[in-house]
Design a protein around this motif. Structure first.
Motif, PDB file in Angstrom:
ATOM      1  N   LEU A  42       0.391  -3.982  -4.112  1.00 44.71           N
ATOM      2  CA  LEU A  42       0.026  -2.608  -3.769  1.00 44.71           C
ATOM      3  C   LEU A  42      -0.993  -2.605  -2.633  1.00 44.71           C
ATOM      4  O   LEU A  42      -0.871  -1.849  -1.663  1.00 44.71           O
ATOM      5  N   CYS A  43      -1.997  -3.476  -2.747  1.00 43.34           N
ATOM      6  CA  CYS A  43      -3.033  -3.534  -1.714  1.00 43.34           C
ATOM      7  C   CYS A  43      -2.481  -4.010  -0.375  1.00 43.34           C
ATOM      8  O   CYS A  43      -2.885  -3.510   0.687  1.00 43.34           O
ATOM      9  N   GLU A  44      -1.565  -4.972  -0.410  1.00 46.48           N
ATOM     10  CA  GLU A  44      -0.993  -5.473   0.843  1.00 46.48           C
ATOM     11  C   GLU A  44      -0.202  -4.379   1.541  1.00 46.48           C
ATOM     12  O   GLU A  44      -0.278  -4.229   2.769  1.00 46.48           O
ATOM     13  N   GLN A  45       0.564  -3.584   0.774  1.00 50.74           N
ATOM     14  CA  GLN A  45       1.298  -2.481   1.390  1.00 50.74           C
ATOM     15  C   GLN A  45       0.340  -1.432   1.942  1.00 50.74           C
ATOM     16  O   GLN A  45       0.542  -0.907   3.043  1.00 50.74           O
ATOM     17  N   ALA A  46      -0.713  -1.132   1.180  1.00 50.62           N
ATOM     18  CA  ALA A  46      -1.701  -0.162   1.664  1.00 50.62           C
ATOM     19  C   ALA A  46      -2.396  -0.692   2.912  1.00 50.62           C
ATOM     20  O   ALA A  46      -2.652   0.059   3.866  1.00 50.62           O
ATOM     21  N   GLY A  47      -2.700  -1.977   2.918  1.00 54.19           N
ATOM     22  CA  GLY A  47      -3.365  -2.574   4.080  1.00 54.19           C
ATOM     23  C   GLY A  47      -2.540  -2.482   5.340  1.00 54.19           C
ATOM     24  O   GLY A  47      -3.085  -2.263   6.437  1.00 54.19           O
ATOM     25  N   ARG A  48      -1.225  -2.632   5.218  1.00 57.09           N
ATOM     26  CA  ARG A  48      -0.371  -2.516   6.403  1.00 57.09           C
ATOM     27  C   ARG A  48      -0.410  -1.103   6.971  1.00 57.09           C
ATOM     28  O   ARG A  48      -0.402  -0.911   8.195  1.00 57.09           O
ATOM     29  N   VAL A  49      -0.458  -0.105   6.098  1.00 60.96           N
ATOM     30  CA  VAL A  49      -0.549   1.283   6.569  1.00 60.96           C
ATOM     31  C   VAL A  49      -1.887   1.545   7.231  1.00 60.96           C
ATOM     32  O   VAL A  49      -1.971   2.206   8.274  1.00 60.96           O
TER      33      VAL A  49
END
Length: 314
Positions: free
Chosen positions: A250-257
């Protein structure tokens, strides 16, 4: 035109559900204590659902094609609703939760090995041992005994059991995954928690080996509840988008955004971590709802927009 009553429905995806029902041409009434007025074109009944005589008086001689109960948290509330709406509704849908599966809040004997993701048939609340002598009329006292997390999950399990035992109307429970999206409408602040920490470079507290869990978009769960109100199936149904995520994913996807690399801090075993870091498995299998005809989206497809929405309103 169907005549639908929504108990609660004054915040988050409940508001979206009410608007969807109205816009679909249903005659919609919201029942609450009067703390929030419904949107235009929606009827309003004021009553405290815990006060059975007042609830009966507010309903008068009304009947409904379906009731969607957004705010049933205890077996006492379920028992009142079961008595009051017997003979008044053709269908009753209770909004339940993924937390009914949480092994950390289940009584010890009720934790047999289960497949993960877990399906509806792997939790029958009617056969679970009730926690003896809990004063459900005083949830503050129940929280003192059980703690907030177990009070919530145990209350939902026991409420489901009340409706399932000797049913007096066609009944379904929707076991809702962790809901994300909606920006400022998301009163939980959980997705905002990650947006704020990742955006500021603050470490996110995680377990050493977090388990994946199930999620659903706030618009998707409103759509599913609408579908459930119109349906004919009974019993529990899991509501979760396709694709589980653990907290790091979840954090990795949020970080990409957000254009930032997440930082993590591993907590000690048993210590509190960030909201969606789980040290036990209870992701849900959504196969029953899919087989009944509901088309779920994929978490990976809607999560970037949900993160961006949270960032815009932070």
């Amino acid at each position: 035109m169907r005549n639908i009553l929504v108990i609660g429905g004054s915040r988050y995806f409940g508001k979206t559900l009410v608007a969807r029902l109205r816009d679909a041409g249903d005659r919609v009434t919201v029942l609450n204590r009067g703390s929030a007025a419904p949107p235009p074109g929606v009827g309003h009944l004021r009553a405290d659902r815990d006060d059975e005589p007042a609830l009966l008086a507010a309903l008068s001689a009304r009947t409904f094609d379906a009731v969607v109960d957004q705010v049933c948290y205890t077996p006492l509330q379920a028992a009142v609703a079961r008595r009051v709406f017997a003979g008044r509704t053709g269908r009753y849908v209770m909004t339940s939760t993924i937390e009914v599966y949480n092994p950390a809040t289940l009584p010890g004997p009720a934790r047999p090995p289960r497949p993960v993701p877990v399906a509806e048939e792997h939790l029958d609340p009617t056969v679970l041992p009730a926690v003896a002598a809990l004063p459900w009329h005083d949830t503050g006292e129940v929280e003192r005994v059980l703690g907030p997390a177990r009070t919530y999950s145990e209350g939902k399990r026991q409420a489901e059991a009340v409706f399932l035992r000797e049913p007096v109307f066609p009944y379904a429970s929707v076991r809702v995954a962790h809901v994300l999206g909606g920006g400022p409408a998301d009163f939980t602040g959980r997705l905002a928690h990650y947006v704020e920490r990742i955006g500021s470079g603050t470490p996110v507290d995680v377990h050493e080996a977090p388990y994946a869990s199930s999620f659903v978009h706030h618009l998707e769960i409103a759509e599913l509840l609408h579908w459930a109100a119109d349906g004919e199936f009974t019993g529990p149904v899991n509501a979760a988008s396709h694709g589980t995520l653990d907290v790091r994913a979840l954090c990795e996807q949020a970080g990409r955004v957000l254009g930032r690399r997440p930082r993590y801090r591993v907590v000690a075993a048993g210590a509190e971590a960030s909201p969606y870091s789980f040290d036990r498995p209870y992701a849900m299998d959504n196969g029953r709802a899919a087989a009944l005809g509901f088309g779920f989206g994929r978490t990976a497809d809607w999560l970037p927009d949900a993160v961006a929405e949270a960032a815009r309103t932070a």
